[in-house]
Motif scaffolding. Structure first.
Motif, PDB file in Angstrom:
ATOM      1  N   ASP A  22      -4.326 -40.777 -66.067  1.00 27.69           N
ATOM      2  CA  ASP A  22      -3.899 -40.383 -64.728  1.00 27.69           C
ATOM      3  C   ASP A  22      -4.284 -41.408 -63.669  1.00 27.69           C
ATOM      4  O   ASP A  22      -3.646 -41.481 -62.619  1.00 27.69           O
ATOM      5  CB  ASP A  22      -4.516 -39.026 -64.367  1.00 27.69           C
ATOM      6  CG  ASP A  22      -4.029 -37.905 -65.275  1.00 27.69           C
ATOM      7  OD1 ASP A  22      -2.983 -38.100 -65.941  1.00 27.69           O
ATOM      8  OD2 ASP A  22      -4.686 -36.846 -65.336  1.00 27.69           O
ATOM      9  N   GLU A  23      -5.334 -42.207 -63.929  1.00 24.74           N
ATOM     10  CA  GLU A  23      -5.842 -43.114 -62.906  1.00 24.74           C
ATOM     11  C   GLU A  23      -5.761 -44.586 -63.280  1.00 24.74           C
ATOM     12  O   GLU A  23      -6.066 -45.454 -62.453  1.00 24.74           O
ATOM     13  CB  GLU A  23      -7.290 -42.748 -62.568  1.00 24.74           C
ATOM     14  CG  GLU A  23      -7.452 -41.335 -62.028  1.00 24.74           C
ATOM     15  CD  GLU A  23      -8.905 -41.000 -61.730  1.00 24.74           C
ATOM     16  OE1 GLU A  23      -9.675 -41.930 -61.427  1.00 24.74           O
ATOM     17  OE2 GLU A  23      -9.259 -39.819 -61.812  1.00 24.74           O
ATOM     18  N   MET A  33       3.286 -40.924 -67.777  1.00 29.18           N
ATOM     19  CA  MET A  33       2.677 -39.873 -68.592  1.00 29.18           C
ATOM     20  C   MET A  33       3.680 -38.805 -69.005  1.00 29.18           C
ATOM     21  O   MET A  33       3.469 -38.097 -69.982  1.00 29.18           O
ATOM     22  CB  MET A  33       1.518 -39.227 -67.829  1.00 29.18           C
ATOM     23  CG  MET A  33       0.333 -40.151 -67.597  1.00 29.18           C
ATOM     24  SD  MET A  33      -0.462 -40.693 -69.136  1.00 29.18           S
ATOM     25  CE  MET A  33      -1.348 -39.202 -69.594  1.00 29.18           C
ATOM     26  N   ASN A  46       0.401 -41.589 -72.506  1.00 31.95           N
ATOM     27  CA  ASN A  46       1.284 -40.551 -73.004  1.00 31.95           C
ATOM     28  C   ASN A  46       1.171 -40.426 -74.533  1.00 31.95           C
ATOM     29  O   ASN A  46       1.432 -41.377 -75.267  1.00 31.95           O
ATOM     30  CB  ASN A  46       2.717 -40.952 -72.592  1.00 31.95           C
ATOM     31  CG  ASN A  46       3.780 -39.979 -73.035  1.00 31.95           C
ATOM     32  OD1 ASN A  46       3.781 -39.484 -74.140  1.00 31.95           O
ATOM     33  ND2 ASN A  46       4.719 -39.731 -72.140  1.00 31.95           N
ATOM     34  N   GLY A  48      -5.740 -38.007 -71.233  1.00 34.66           N
ATOM     35  CA  GLY A  48      -5.193 -38.660 -70.054  1.00 34.66           C
ATOM     36  C   GLY A  48      -5.911 -38.324 -68.763  1.00 34.66           C
ATOM     37  O   GLY A  48      -5.940 -39.125 -67.826  1.00 34.66           O
ATOM     38  N   GLY A  49      -6.505 -37.130 -68.695  1.00 32.50           N
ATOM     39  CA  GLY A  49      -7.164 -36.710 -67.466  1.00 32.50           C
ATOM     40  C   GLY A  49      -8.655 -36.937 -67.457  1.00 32.50           C
ATOM     41  O   GLY A  49      -9.349 -36.398 -66.589  1.00 32.50           O
TER      42      GLY A  49
END
Length: 349
Positions: free
Chosen positions: A16-17, A72, A109, A306-307
């Motif tokens: 995410d970042e 993503m 992803n 991903g987070g």
């Protein structure tokens, strides 16, 4: 660099970042594993900004500019069309394929990573479907659960192969010479469950593989108990089990937080039992076990959530480090070759 340096390929644009999470995560991992070096793939300017305040990390990083980062929410087919050859994800995978890195780590992803990894690295000879394996915290310690989302719908041979892959990972990561292996089912009785699961159980019991101990069927509540070192299922049920466990952990943490702040007596009780709550929080912290592994490919690929944050990404990098150091790929190749030979012998008979 020494000849014992472990070089990893990093998709710096994943998650995410992107670099603002990935680069600090590499710094945390480098402190714990000083024999690491990194090939970073992504927006070079963004990576340089993050590395500017981390000179020790910068010394062991080689930056490779990539024009494309995979969103993503991109579908696997879309990711292959837009990102093949030019994306940070593909280029990091290709570094493993060419032998320039020992493993690849990405928080990108999941579907795109699986599709690209299979296309770029190819499956090992004897592995029809690679599996995504996760390390699962249990009452007894940790277990390996696979598949947790790489393949939907598998046959009998896929389940048997995944048992071999999971057992090899257990030996490499946990040092268990003869892992206990079980199949996830709706009951422990041999007559229950899908035909593919029952047949896989019969094969595992009949062939009596020397590097594992087949324990039979287990149910969902056995995963957290640590009833087996390796629990095998197909990707649909495995992914649901994983997401359910993660959601339940967050739910319990929120219940505790709400209960502790409800009354003065509860707050005082928290202060008296703070060390116990701290141990519970650490045990339930998903960052400590962040990192699932694609098994059965001609190269090591580790998928980070991903987070996650820097601490969680560091856990995924450390997992890659340990798997390279413990020669997971060699162990898997040996076991898959032995499985293939035993199948050919059985067919000939």
């Amino acid at each position: 660099m020494t000849r014992d340096t472990i070089r990893l390929a990093i998709d710096a644009m994943g998650g995410d970042e992107g670099p603002s999470m990935v680069v600090p995560g590499l710094q945390v991992a480098l402190v714990r594993c000083p024999d690491l070096a990194f090939d970073l793939f992504g927006d070079k300017a963004a990576m340089e900004r993050e590395l500017a305040s981390l000179p020790e990390l910068a010394k062991v990083c080689t930056l490779h500019h990539s024009e494309v980062s995979i969103p993503m929410d991109a579908k696997p087919s879309q990711a292959l069309r837009m990102g093949r050859r030019s994306s940070s994800m593909w280029q990091a995978l290709d570094q493993v394929r060419s032998g320039g890195a020992s493993a690849m780590v990405s928080a990108g992803n999941t579907g795109a990573l699986m599709a690209m990894a299979k296309f770029c690295l190819r499956s090992m000879d004897g592995v029809a479907r690679p599996a995504l394996a996760a390390i699962w915290p249990t009452i007894r310690g940790e277990s390996i659960v696979l598949d947790v989302g790489a393949s939907i719908g598998v046959d009998t041979n896929n389940l048997v192969t995944h048992a071999i892959l999971g057992a090899a990972m257990s030996r490499a990561v946990f040092g268990i010479e003869t892992p206990r292996v079980a199949l996830l089912n709706i009951g422990e009785e041999e007559v229950k469950g899908l035909e593919e699961v029952r047949e896989a159980g019969q094969i595992l019991r009949a062939r009596n593989f020397p590097d594992m101990r087949y324990e039979g069927f287990v149910e969902g509540d056995d995963i957290g108990r640590g009833s087996a070192d390796v629990i095998v299922t197909e990707g649909f049920s495995g992914n649901i089990a994983l997401k359910t466990a993660e959601g339940t952990a967050r739910q319990l943490a929120e219940y505790l937080r709400m209960s502790i702040g409800r009354t003065l007596r509860a707050r005082l009780g928290y202060l008296l039992a703070k060390s116990a709550f701290t141990r519970l929080r650490d045990k339930m912290d998903p960052r400590k076990i962040n990192g699932a592994v694609f098994l059965g490919l001609n190269g090591l690929v580790i998928k980070s959530h991903g987070g996650t944050d820097a601490e969680g990404f560091a856990s995924a990098v450390e997992l890659a480090h340990d798997m390279v150091r413990n020669e997971l790929q060699r162990r898997i190749a040996t076991d898959v070759a032995a499985l293939k030979e035993s199948q050919e012998f059985a067919d000939a008979g």
